[in-house]
Design an enzyme around this catalytic site. Structure first.
Site, PDB file in Angstrom:
ATOM      1  N   LYS A 155       0.833  -1.199   0.000  1.00  0.00           N
ATOM      2  CA  LYS A 155       0.000   0.000   0.000  1.00  0.00           C
ATOM      3  C   LYS A 155       0.868   1.249   0.000  1.00  0.00           C
ATOM      4  CE  LYS A 155      -1.840   2.682   3.089  1.00  0.00           C
ATOM      5  NZ  LYS A 155      -1.974   3.952   2.345  1.00  0.00           N
ATOM      6  N   GLU A 230      10.143   1.038  10.471  1.00  0.00           N
ATOM      7  CA  GLU A 230      11.111   2.120  10.244  1.00  0.00           C
ATOM      8  C   GLU A 230      10.369   3.410  10.516  1.00  0.00           C
ATOM      9  OE1 GLU A 230      14.185   1.580   9.699  1.00  0.00           O
ATOM     10  OE2 GLU A 230      14.378  -0.316   8.643  1.00  0.00           O
ATOM     11  N   CYS A 264      13.533  10.838   7.142  1.00  0.00           N
ATOM     12  CA  CYS A 264      13.656  10.331   8.511  1.00  0.00           C
ATOM     13  C   CYS A 264      15.096  10.415   9.001  1.00  0.00           C
ATOM     14  CB  CYS A 264      13.136   8.908   8.577  1.00  0.00           C
ATOM     15  SG  CYS A 264      13.767   7.904   7.246  1.00  0.00           S
ATOM     16  N   GLU A 359      10.330  15.642  15.911  1.00  0.00           N
ATOM     17  CA  GLU A 359      10.660  15.591  14.494  1.00  0.00           C
ATOM     18  C   GLU A 359       9.843  16.636  13.744  1.00  0.00           C
ATOM     19  OE1 GLU A 359       9.398  12.044  12.280  1.00  0.00           O
ATOM     20  OE2 GLU A 359      11.418  12.035  11.442  1.00  0.00           O
TER      21      GLU A 359
HETATM   22  P1  NAP Z   1       2.143   7.766   8.500  1.00  0.00           P
HETATM   23  O1  NAP Z   1       0.964   8.609   8.728  1.00  0.00           O
HETATM   24  O2  NAP Z   1       2.595   6.917   9.612  1.00  0.00           O
HETATM   25  O3  NAP Z   1       1.810   6.907   7.199  1.00  0.00           O
HETATM   26  C1  NAP Z   1       2.668   5.928   6.692  1.00  0.00           C
HETATM   27  C2  NAP Z   1       1.848   4.897   5.930  1.00  0.00           C
HETATM   28  O4  NAP Z   1       0.993   4.209   6.861  1.00  0.00           O
HETATM   29  C3  NAP Z   1       0.920   5.482   4.870  1.00  0.00           C
HETATM   30  O5  NAP Z   1       0.832   4.589   3.792  1.00  0.00           O
HETATM   31  C4  NAP Z   1      -0.396   5.551   5.617  1.00  0.00           C
HETATM   32  O6  NAP Z   1      -1.520   5.555   4.750  1.00  0.00           O
HETATM   33  C5  NAP Z   1      -0.361   4.279   6.426  1.00  0.00           C
HETATM   34  N1  NAP Z   1      -1.229   4.274   7.592  1.00  0.00           N
HETATM   35  C6  NAP Z   1      -1.775   5.330   8.249  1.00  0.00           C
HETATM   36  N2  NAP Z   1      -2.542   4.905   9.277  1.00  0.00           N
HETATM   37  C7  NAP Z   1      -2.492   3.551   9.258  1.00  0.00           C
HETATM   38  C8  NAP Z   1      -3.072   2.529  10.071  1.00  0.00           C
HETATM   39  N3  NAP Z   1      -3.848   2.823  11.119  1.00  0.00           N
HETATM   40  N4  NAP Z   1      -2.808   1.237   9.776  1.00  0.00           N
HETATM   41  C9  NAP Z   1      -2.001   0.914   8.749  1.00  0.00           C
HETATM   42  N5  NAP Z   1      -1.436   1.837   7.933  1.00  0.00           N
HETATM   43  C10 NAP Z   1      -1.668   3.150   8.189  1.00  0.00           C
HETATM   44  O7  NAP Z   1       3.441   8.581   8.105  1.00  0.00           O
HETATM   45  P2  NAP Z   1       3.590   9.637   6.933  1.00  0.00           P
HETATM   46  O8  NAP Z   1       2.812  10.828   7.354  1.00  0.00           O
HETATM   47  O9  NAP Z   1       3.262   9.018   5.642  1.00  0.00           O
HETATM   48  O10 NAP Z   1       5.186   9.878   6.901  1.00  0.00           O
HETATM   49  C11 NAP Z   1       5.862  10.743   7.778  1.00  0.00           C
HETATM   50  C12 NAP Z   1       6.499   9.991   8.935  1.00  0.00           C
HETATM   51  O11 NAP Z   1       7.145   8.791   8.515  1.00  0.00           O
HETATM   52  C13 NAP Z   1       7.579  10.755   9.652  1.00  0.00           C
HETATM   53  O12 NAP Z   1       7.409  10.677  11.040  1.00  0.00           O
HETATM   54  C14 NAP Z   1       8.893  10.067   9.264  1.00  0.00           C
HETATM   55  O13 NAP Z   1       9.958  10.146  10.135  1.00  0.00           O
HETATM   56  C15 NAP Z   1       8.476   8.683   9.080  1.00  0.00           C
HETATM   57  N6  NAP Z   1       9.362   7.985   8.140  1.00  0.00           N
HETATM   58  C16 NAP Z   1      10.320   7.135   8.610  1.00  0.00           C
HETATM   59  C17 NAP Z   1      11.167   6.478   7.738  1.00  0.00           C
HETATM   60  C18 NAP Z   1      12.214   5.505   8.187  1.00  0.00           C
HETATM   61  O14 NAP Z   1      12.757   4.802   7.369  1.00  0.00           O
HETATM   62  N7  NAP Z   1      12.528   5.385   9.443  1.00  0.00           N
HETATM   63  C19 NAP Z   1      11.060   6.713   6.383  1.00  0.00           C
HETATM   64  C20 NAP Z   1      10.100   7.592   5.956  1.00  0.00           C
HETATM   65  C21 NAP Z   1       9.254   8.210   6.841  1.00  0.00           C
HETATM   66  P3  NAP Z   1      -2.206   6.971   4.326  1.00  0.00           P
HETATM   67  O15 NAP Z   1      -1.240   7.644   3.474  1.00  0.00           O
HETATM   68  O16 NAP Z   1      -3.396   6.539   3.573  1.00  0.00           O
HETATM   69  O17 NAP Z   1      -2.520   7.693   5.599  1.00  0.00           O
END
Ligand code: NAP
Ligand code: MG
Length: 457
Positions: A155, A230, A264, A359
């Site tokens: 997804k 991650e 990140c 962050e």
């Molecule tokens: P996010 O809200 O956690 O979303 C990540 C993914 O999870 C999206 O595909 C999202 O779908 C999905 N998701 C949301 N709620 C969910 C649930 N309840 N169950 C299963 N999946 C769900 O994060 P983001 O806003 O996309 O990205 C920003 C964050 O990601 C930052 O905090 C960043 O540090 C972190 N990040 C970490 C890494 C790493 O490698 N450590 C890499 C990249 C990003 P939707 O888009 O449909 O909401």
């Protein structure tokens, strides 16, 4: 289908395209198919599975420019970055195409017989991808998962589905059998949640925010699904007085401005040894001023827009709207349409300031002086996160000491590199669980089976 979603270009606010989003029913159907084709995929001979992955890599390479341009429009990534990202998918596939023929078990000396271990696929692996690096993060999941003989449902983030959808089509074109790798564009609260609750999904590979990751781990406990997480970061760039100050200052801007800080691994905290603080800041300000922010399709652009209006509000809330923080200096950015935000350096008043602890995920860096090596290590580790970090010094012993003392998964000395497909990547503490990439990635996508054969007469 649960409806449609307008994909928006963050640099223009225009609609790129409108896509259909899937719901629970389509998700269940895709998982059922992934289960059904699992045995045949697992039985593809190691050499043939490797050959198919190499073909997939070649097809991605043949479409590299198309994928890159798609990412420029969908995510606002600079075209240079987007080409690297598409190339990273190709390279990850090529790297793990060698894995099926090298998925070694062990022969262990035991009494009375022969003991061997096998690395067996888990079954259906679900990959959940965030919007900040749609292509690479997808590939780090599906590349090694497929190499290990799993089938994959993936997804993409709601905001950035286009390159993942295209990669799903390219997999079919390369000859990966239908149902082995399925991309499902939809909401996290619908498709993502279903991945985590579905009884036939054996593993969830998640990249995203710490709070969503925590929820996934809680839910996964019900069925004891394996998870790789991650998550976020608040990485420190530590500059000692004996460093090559020109080089440290020249490289610091892109360590927090790359991908508009939506990384990140962003070095969003800079710790500078007090006696060179002013000397560093002067050089650093000049280097930030030279960063060109603007049209991501322009080859000369170093930084594009943020992903959405909502995300820009979140970034702004760390610096503006009555926040009590000292801004050291700011770069420039376009005004008008597009979710622009200027490069911004702030001087926190204490280690309790929100901008020092949380962050930002935008082009904002917080800079603070330190007194000595112990103080630098203590400040670097005074965070809930532990993803990456950098150490600038000419003293080899100190570089190694500090690298060993900083609690983070990916450290670099005299550089800001974090991710190579051939080396392990992942976080300490609240930055996640597990490692991706590198030579051991298939361990996270296999079960170890031990078989004992009695050889006594
Ligand atoms: P996010 O809200 O956690 O979303 C990540 C993914 O999870 C999206 O595909 C999202 O779908 C999905 N998701 C949301 N709620 C969910 C649930 N309840 N169950 C299963 N999946 C769900 O994060 P983001 O806003 O996309 O990205 C920003 C964050 O990601 C930052 O905090 C960043 O540090 C972190 N990040 C970490 C890494 C790493 O490698 N450590 C890499 C990249 C990003 P939707 O888009 O449909 O909401
Ligand atoms: Mg989100």
């Amino acid at each position: 289908m649960t409806g449609t979603h307008d994909v928006i270009n963050p640099a223009t606010e225009g609609v790129v395209t409108t896509i259909e989003q899937v719901g629970v029913e389509e998700t269940d159907a895709a998982i059922a198919k992934a289960v059904a084709v699992g045995p045949a995929w697992r039985d593809v001979t190691p050499a043939d599975r490797g050959r198919l992955l190499r073909r997939f890599a070649d097809v991605v390479d043949a479409h590299l420019e198309e994928l890159a341009q798609l990412e420029v429009r969908n995510a606002g990534h600079t075209v240079g970055n987007a080409r690297w990202e598409a190339g990273n998918v190709r390279d990850v596939l090529a790297y793990y195409s060698a894995a099926p023929e090298r998925l070694f078990g062990r022969q262990i000396p035991v009494a009375g017989g022969l003991d061997v271990t096998f690395k067996e696929p888990l079954g259906v692996v679900a990959v959940i991808v965030p919007w900040n690096f749609p292509m690479p993060i997808a590939g780090w999941g599906f590349g090694p998962a497929l190499a290990a003989g799993n089938t994959v449902v993936l997804k993409p983030a709601e905001l950035t589905p286009l390159t993942a959808i295209r990669l799903g089509e390219l997999a079919l074109e390369a000859g990966i059998p239908d149902g082995v790798f399925t991309v499902l564009a939809g909401k996290g609260s619908v498709v993502g949640e279903r991945f985590v609750t579905h009884p036939d999904v054996r593993k969830v590979c998640f990249t995203g925010s710490t709070v969503v990751g925590q929820g996934i781990m809680r839910t996964a406990a019900d069925s004891l699904k394996r998870v790789t997480l991650e998550l976020g970061g608040k990485s420190a760039n530590i500059v000692f007085a004996d460093a090559d100050l020109d080089k440290a200052a020249a490289s610091a801007p892109m360590s927090f401005l790359d991908n508009a800080g939506q990384d990140c691994c962003a070095r969003s905290r800079i710790l500078v040894e007090r006696r060179v603080f002013d000397a560093f800041m002067g050089r650093f300000e000049a280097a930030v001023a030279a960063v060109s922010v603007g049209d991501p399709a322009d080859e000369a652009t170093a930084m594009g827009p943020l992903i959405s209006a909502g995300h820009r509000d979140a970034v702004r809330s760390f610096v503006e709207d009555g926040v009590d923080v000292d801004v050291a200096f700011r770069g420039s950015c376009p005004d008008g349409l597009g979710w622009w935000y200027p490069p911004t350096a702030v001087l926190p008043r204490s280690v309790d300031d929100r901008v020092w602890r949380e962050e930002v995920f935008g082009p904002v860096v917080a800079v603070m002086p330190f007194d000595d090596e112990a103080d630098a290590i203590a400040k670097a580790n005074d965070t809930a996160y532990g993803l990456s970090g950098s150490i600038w010094t000419r003293d080899v012993g100190r570089a190694i000491r500090v690298a060993r003392a900083v609690e983070a998964g990916n450290l670099s000395v005299n550089s800001h590199s974090s991710v190579r497909y051939s080396t392990p990547f992942g976080g300490y503490k609240r930055s996640g669980i597990g490692r991706e990439l590198g030579p051991d990635a298939l361990d996270a996508f296999t079960e170890t089976k031990n078989v004992y054969v009695d050889t006594t007469d």
